[in-house]
Design a protein around this motif. Structure first.
Motif, PDB file in Angstrom:
ATOM      1  N   GLY A 118      -4.152  -0.926  -3.782  1.00 46.53           N
ATOM      2  CA  GLY A 118      -3.074  -1.898  -3.888  1.00 46.53           C
ATOM      3  C   GLY A 118      -2.327  -2.142  -2.594  1.00 46.53           C
ATOM      4  N   TYR A 119      -2.834  -1.628  -1.492  1.00 43.46           N
ATOM      5  CA  TYR A 119      -2.160  -1.805  -0.204  1.00 43.46           C
ATOM      6  C   TYR A 119      -2.583  -3.113   0.445  1.00 43.46           C
ATOM      7  CZ  TYR A 119      -0.920  -1.140   4.692  1.00 43.46           C
ATOM      8  OH  TYR A 119      -0.418  -1.311   5.952  1.00 43.46           O
ATOM      9  N   ASP A 120      -1.619  -3.886   0.925  1.00 44.52           N
ATOM     10  CA  ASP A 120      -1.867  -5.162   1.591  1.00 44.52           C
ATOM     11  C   ASP A 120      -1.269  -5.092   2.995  1.00 44.52           C
ATOM     12  OD1 ASP A 120      -2.089  -7.736   2.528  1.00 44.52           O
ATOM     13  OD2 ASP A 120      -1.316  -8.694   0.716  1.00 44.52           O
ATOM     14  N   PRO A 121      -2.098  -5.145   4.060  1.00 42.37           N
ATOM     15  CA  PRO A 121      -1.564  -5.020   5.430  1.00 42.37           C
ATOM     16  C   PRO A 121      -0.589  -6.125   5.805  1.00 42.37           C
ATOM     17  CG  PRO A 121      -3.859  -5.715   5.467  1.00 42.37           C
ATOM     18  CD  PRO A 121      -3.554  -5.321   4.066  1.00 42.37           C
ATOM     19  N   LYS A 122      -0.701  -7.291   5.160  1.00 39.70           N
ATOM     20  CA  LYS A 122       0.201  -8.388   5.488  1.00 39.70           C
ATOM     21  C   LYS A 122       1.615  -8.133   4.970  1.00 39.70           C
ATOM     22  CE  LYS A 122      -3.417 -11.927   5.677  1.00 39.70           C
ATOM     23  NZ  LYS A 122      -3.919 -13.209   5.114  1.00 39.70           N
ATOM     24  N   LEU A 123       1.737  -7.329   3.903  1.00 43.96           N
ATOM     25  CA  LEU A 123       3.056  -7.027   3.347  1.00 43.96           C
ATOM     26  C   LEU A 123       3.803  -5.986   4.171  1.00 43.96           C
ATOM     27  CD1 LEU A 123       2.265  -6.905  -0.485  1.00 43.96           C
ATOM     28  CD2 LEU A 123       3.316  -8.773   0.822  1.00 43.96           C
ATOM     29  N   GLY A 124       3.059  -5.157   4.889  1.00 48.52           N
ATOM     30  CA  GLY A 124       3.701  -4.135   5.707  1.00 48.52           C
ATOM     31  C   GLY A 124       4.503  -3.162   4.876  1.00 48.52           C
ATOM     32  N   ARG A 125       5.771  -2.942   5.255  1.00 44.46           N
ATOM     33  CA  ARG A 125       6.612  -1.978   4.543  1.00 44.46           C
ATOM     34  C   ARG A 125       7.048  -2.485   3.171  1.00 44.46           C
ATOM     35  NH1 ARG A 125      10.505  -0.535   9.757  1.00 44.46           N
ATOM     36  NH2 ARG A 125       8.767  -0.117  11.195  1.00 44.46           N
ATOM     37  N   ALA A 126       6.766  -3.745   2.872  1.00 45.07           N
ATOM     38  CA  ALA A 126       7.115  -4.301   1.564  1.00 45.07           C
ATOM     39  C   ALA A 126       6.116  -3.906   0.485  1.00 45.07           C
ATOM     40  CB  ALA A 126       7.189  -5.830   1.649  1.00 45.07           C
ATOM     41  N   ASN A 127       5.068  -3.154   0.858  1.00 39.30           N
ATOM     42  CA  ASN A 127       4.139  -2.637  -0.142  1.00 39.30           C
ATOM     43  C   ASN A 127       4.878  -1.726  -1.122  1.00 39.30           C
ATOM     44  OD1 ASN A 127       1.006  -3.108   0.290  1.00 39.30           O
ATOM     45  ND2 ASN A 127       1.933  -3.057   2.336  1.00 39.30           N
ATOM     46  N   THR A 128       4.331  -1.570  -2.318  1.00 42.57           N
ATOM     47  CA  THR A 128       4.945  -0.711  -3.328  1.00 42.57           C
ATOM     48  C   THR A 128       4.896   0.751  -2.885  1.00 42.57           C
ATOM     49  OG1 THR A 128       2.883  -0.355  -4.527  1.00 42.57           O
ATOM     50  CG2 THR A 128       4.192  -2.298  -5.123  1.00 42.57           C
ATOM     51  N   PRO A 129       5.799   1.599  -3.406  1.00 37.43           N
ATOM     52  CA  PRO A 129       5.743   3.032  -3.070  1.00 37.43           C
ATOM     53  C   PRO A 129       4.395   3.654  -3.426  1.00 37.43           C
ATOM     54  CG  PRO A 129       7.835   2.500  -4.107  1.00 37.43           C
ATOM     55  CD  PRO A 129       6.988   1.270  -4.211  1.00 37.43           C
ATOM     56  N   GLU A 130       3.791   3.205  -4.510  1.00 33.94           N
ATOM     57  CA  GLU A 130       2.481   3.728  -4.904  1.00 33.94           C
ATOM     58  C   GLU A 130       1.419   3.377  -3.862  1.00 33.94           C
ATOM     59  OE1 GLU A 130       5.181   3.477  -8.225  1.00 33.94           O
ATOM     60  OE2 GLU A 130       4.449   1.930  -6.841  1.00 33.94           O
ATOM     61  N   ALA A 131       1.484   2.159  -3.330  1.00 32.00           N
ATOM     62  CA  ALA A 131       0.517   1.737  -2.315  1.00 32.00           C
ATOM     63  C   ALA A 131       0.703   2.542  -1.027  1.00 32.00           C
ATOM     64  CB  ALA A 131       0.660   0.244  -2.042  1.00 32.00           C
ATOM     65  N   ILE A 132       1.957   2.790  -0.637  1.00 34.12           N
ATOM     66  CA  ILE A 132       2.229   3.584   0.558  1.00 34.12           C
ATOM     67  C   ILE A 132       1.746   5.019   0.365  1.00 34.12           C
ATOM     68  CG2 ILE A 132       4.009   4.470   2.090  1.00 34.12           C
ATOM     69  CD1 ILE A 132       3.529   1.494   2.383  1.00 34.12           C
ATOM     70  N   GLN A 133       1.934   5.547  -0.848  1.00 36.55           N
ATOM     71  CA  GLN A 133       1.467   6.901  -1.132  1.00 36.55           C
ATOM     72  C   GLN A 133      -0.052   6.968  -1.056  1.00 36.55           C
ATOM     73  OE1 GLN A 133       2.713   8.410  -4.931  1.00 36.55           O
ATOM     74  NE2 GLN A 133       1.924  10.480  -4.547  1.00 36.55           N
ATOM     75  N   GLY A 134      -0.721   5.929  -1.552  1.00 35.21           N
ATOM     76  CA  GLY A 134      -2.181   5.874  -1.464  1.00 35.21           C
ATOM     77  C   GLY A 134      -2.648   5.811  -0.027  1.00 35.21           C
ATOM     78  N   LEU A 135      -1.940   5.041   0.804  1.00 34.10           N
ATOM     79  CA  LEU A 135      -2.253   4.963   2.234  1.00 34.10           C
ATOM     80  C   LEU A 135      -2.111   6.336   2.879  1.00 34.10           C
ATOM     81  CD1 LEU A 135      -2.623   3.502   4.989  1.00 34.10           C
ATOM     82  CD2 LEU A 135      -0.160   3.042   4.943  1.00 34.10           C
ATOM     83  N   THR A 136      -1.055   7.056   2.544  1.00 38.50           N
ATOM     84  CA  THR A 136      -0.819   8.388   3.118  1.00 38.50           C
ATOM     85  C   THR A 136      -1.919   9.367   2.736  1.00 38.50           C
ATOM     86  OG1 THR A 136       1.573   8.010   3.023  1.00 38.50           O
ATOM     87  CG2 THR A 136       0.825  10.287   3.263  1.00 38.50           C
ATOM     88  N   LEU A 137      -2.300   9.358   1.464  1.00 38.98           N
ATOM     89  CA  LEU A 137      -3.352  10.257   0.999  1.00 38.98           C
ATOM     90  C   LEU A 137      -4.673   9.945   1.677  1.00 38.98           C
ATOM     91  CD1 LEU A 137      -4.234  12.507  -0.924  1.00 38.98           C
ATOM     92  CD2 LEU A 137      -4.675  10.741  -2.649  1.00 38.98           C
ATOM     93  N   ALA A 138      -4.994   8.657   1.782  1.00 39.15           N
ATOM     94  CA  ALA A 138      -6.250   8.265   2.437  1.00 39.15           C
ATOM     95  C   ALA A 138      -6.258   8.656   3.908  1.00 39.15           C
ATOM     96  CB  ALA A 138      -6.458   6.758   2.294  1.00 39.15           C
ATOM     97  N   PHE A 139      -5.117   8.517   4.565  1.00 35.17           N
ATOM     98  CA  PHE A 139      -5.011   8.805   5.997  1.00 35.17           C
ATOM     99  C   PHE A 139      -5.243  10.278   6.305  1.00 35.17           C
ATOM    100  CE2 PHE A 139      -2.419  10.036   9.679  1.00 35.17           C
ATOM    101  CZ  PHE A 139      -2.897   9.152  10.643  1.00 35.17           C
ATOM    102  N   THR A 140      -4.781  11.173   5.433  1.00 38.86           N
ATOM    103  CA  THR A 140      -4.856  12.603   5.722  1.00 38.86           C
ATOM    104  C   THR A 140      -6.067  13.294   5.106  1.00 38.86           C
ATOM    105  OG1 THR A 140      -3.377  12.993   3.836  1.00 38.86           O
ATOM    106  CG2 THR A 140      -2.378  12.863   6.019  1.00 38.86           C
ATOM    107  N   ALA A 141      -6.391  12.988   3.872  1.00 40.03           N
ATOM    108  CA  ALA A 141      -7.433  13.728   3.154  1.00 40.03           C
ATOM    109  C   ALA A 141      -8.823  13.486   3.736  1.00 40.03           C
ATOM    110  CB  ALA A 141      -7.406  13.367   1.670  1.00 40.03           C
TER     111      ALA A 141
END
Length: 479
Positions: free
Chosen positions: A393-416
């Protein structure tokens, strides 16, 4: 060129020669950084190509390029000219790379995927030629186990100058009021300008020797199979895939993570990336020195563990605080720079073992296998992570306006992702057998055989009056 001039020089390679030879690492590292971090995002955000189309274009080019690599390596190994073997191919690669980059700069909004694929292929072909010829030439320049760790470590350190230099371009451009896409375009122009200067310095200042060979020059299918199934080479290939995919995965998501999870601006993210890359200026040579003491495979395992630990600490750092993130980025970049240097130095040892067994130079083909796994890893990083972000659910065009769930998914993908692949890469070296002792034994056997071949060729030269041995092609000397 006399037979004696075709032999490798005894002792270590002078630092001035290593530094001159390392010049090609500058545009190679600069382009690698641009490809993994900025170019995919440039086509998606600035040109307007959909994320899936960008991923498909880069992945398709990598897949097409992979089977071409062994053919290039074989052609290089069989080249015997007055200009040397790998020197000639270094000259060929530069204009191909420059042409591909220039045409990619001409892409405008609405450009088709086909256009990207065609000119990415030209760019990748030129890059492949430069990378293969440089690595194989380096394996001939340095012949000892510890010396190879030193030389490839310095090559990696010099390459950092290219990567950090190209990262400074968009930072400076943004500080002067230019848009992000203009900074990326300036970055590509800088690479185009650096390439011919680096290549000219290398071919002018670096000597090249061509190893004597036994038997004919035919390359059989079973010879190729032996390269892939060689015990040490098989481990190296799998390890390289994992050790490239880990940092490549992180690089593909780095700008998104820094901007939308950590709260940094694009300029601040580039500053952190600059710290990461700049650390390799010291990290690559130090890793090479450590490898000379504890073994290359052990140094790779240690680097993997340190990198993973550094990546985890990012999750506990305060958001928006660039200074707090710098030490972590420095540590990660310090050890990451050693991965490529260690793998390349290890392949040089395998090339000796193969030449001892087959009687022929196979360094070009061996390095083609390594560059293929690296390209597969980096392409996989984009083709996996970008669609994964879309599914989360992450959209790069939205930037920080992404939902908290999308940001959390980005964080998990980045580290795991990186941690998993780095652990797999380190595991590949458990029980690795081509140690310093074995590599040095192989070198002694090769040197004894080479000396016999040179001695056998001397009477032929005396009778024919030829300026070069039939066993060795002439090689240009440095001016």
């Amino acid at each position: 060129m006399t037979e004696s001039q075709s032999r490798p020089s005894p002792g270590g390679v002078p630092l001035s020669t290593v530094l001159a030879f390392s010049a090609t690492s500058v545009p190679i590292a600069a382009l690698a950084m641009a490809i993994t971090v900025h170019m995919p995002a440039y086509f998606a955000a600035s040109i307007g190509v959909p994320l899936t189309a960008v991923a498909a274009a880069f992945f398709t080019c990598r897949m097409i390029d992979i089977p071409v690599e062994p053919a290039l390596g074989l052609a290089m190994d069989r080249t015997r000219s007055r200009f040397g073997r790998y020197r000639l191919w270094t000259i060929v690669g530069a204009p191909l790379l420059m042409a591909g980059l220039y045409m990619l700069l001409q892409a405008r909004s609405g450009v088709g995927t086909g256009y990207l694929i065609v000119w990415l292929m030209v760019m990748y072909l030129g890059l492949s030629v430069l990378v293969l010829s440089h690595a194989a030439w380096g394996a001939r320049l340095a012949t000892g186990y510890a010396e190879r760790a030193r030389v490839f470590g310095i090559m990696g350190g010099v390459g950092v100058l290219g990567a950090i230099g190209v990262l400074l371009v968009p930072i400076v451009m943004q500080a002067r009021g230019y848009a992000d896409h203009e900074g990326v375009r300036a970055m590509i122009w800088a690479i185009i300008g650096l390439t011919p200067l680096a290549v000219l310095l290398v071919v002018w200042r670096t000597p090249e020797t061509i190893a004597p060979e036994t038997g004919g020059h035919r390359f059989r299918v079973r010879d190729y199979a032996e390269l892939i199934t060689h015990g040490s080479m098989a481990r190296i290939l799998l390890a390289d895939l994992c050790l490239s995919l880990g940092p490549g995965w992180m690089a593909a998501l780095f700008l998104f993570f820094c901007r939308d999870r950590m709260g940094f601006t694009t300029a601040e993210a580039n500053m952190l990336l600059g710290v990461y890359i700049l650390a390799g200026l010291v990290g690559a040579p130090v890793t090479g020195a450590v490898a000379a003491r504890i073994g290359k495979h052990r140094a790779a395992m240690l680097s993997s563990a340190i990198y993973s630990a550094a990546l985890v600490t990012l999750l506990f750092l305060p958001r928006g605080n660039v200074w707090a993130s710098m030490p972590t980025q420095f540590v990660a970049g310090f050890v990451a720079a050693g991965f490529t240097a260690l793998i390349r130095a290890m392949v040089a040892d395998v090339a000796d073992d193969i030449r001892l067994r087959q009687g022929k130079e196979r360094a070009g083909v061996l390095y083609s296998l390594i560059t293929s796994t690296s390209k597969l890893a980096l392409a996989s990083a984009v083709i996996i992570t970008y669609p994964l972000l879309a599914r989360l659910g992450y959209d790069p065009k939205l930037g920080r306006a992404n939902t908290p769930e999308a940001i959390q998914g980005l964080t998990l993908a980045f580290t795991a992702g990186p941690i998993v692949f780095l652990a797999l890469g380190a595991f590949c070296f458990v029980g690795y057998k081509l140690t310093a002792e074995r590599a040095n034994e192989i070198r002694r056997e090769l040197e004894a055989r080479d000396a016999a071949l040179y001695a056998e060729a001397e009477p032929i030269e005396a009778l024919t009056g030829a300026g070069s041995s039939p066993l060795t092609a002439p090689a240009a000397r440095p001016s």
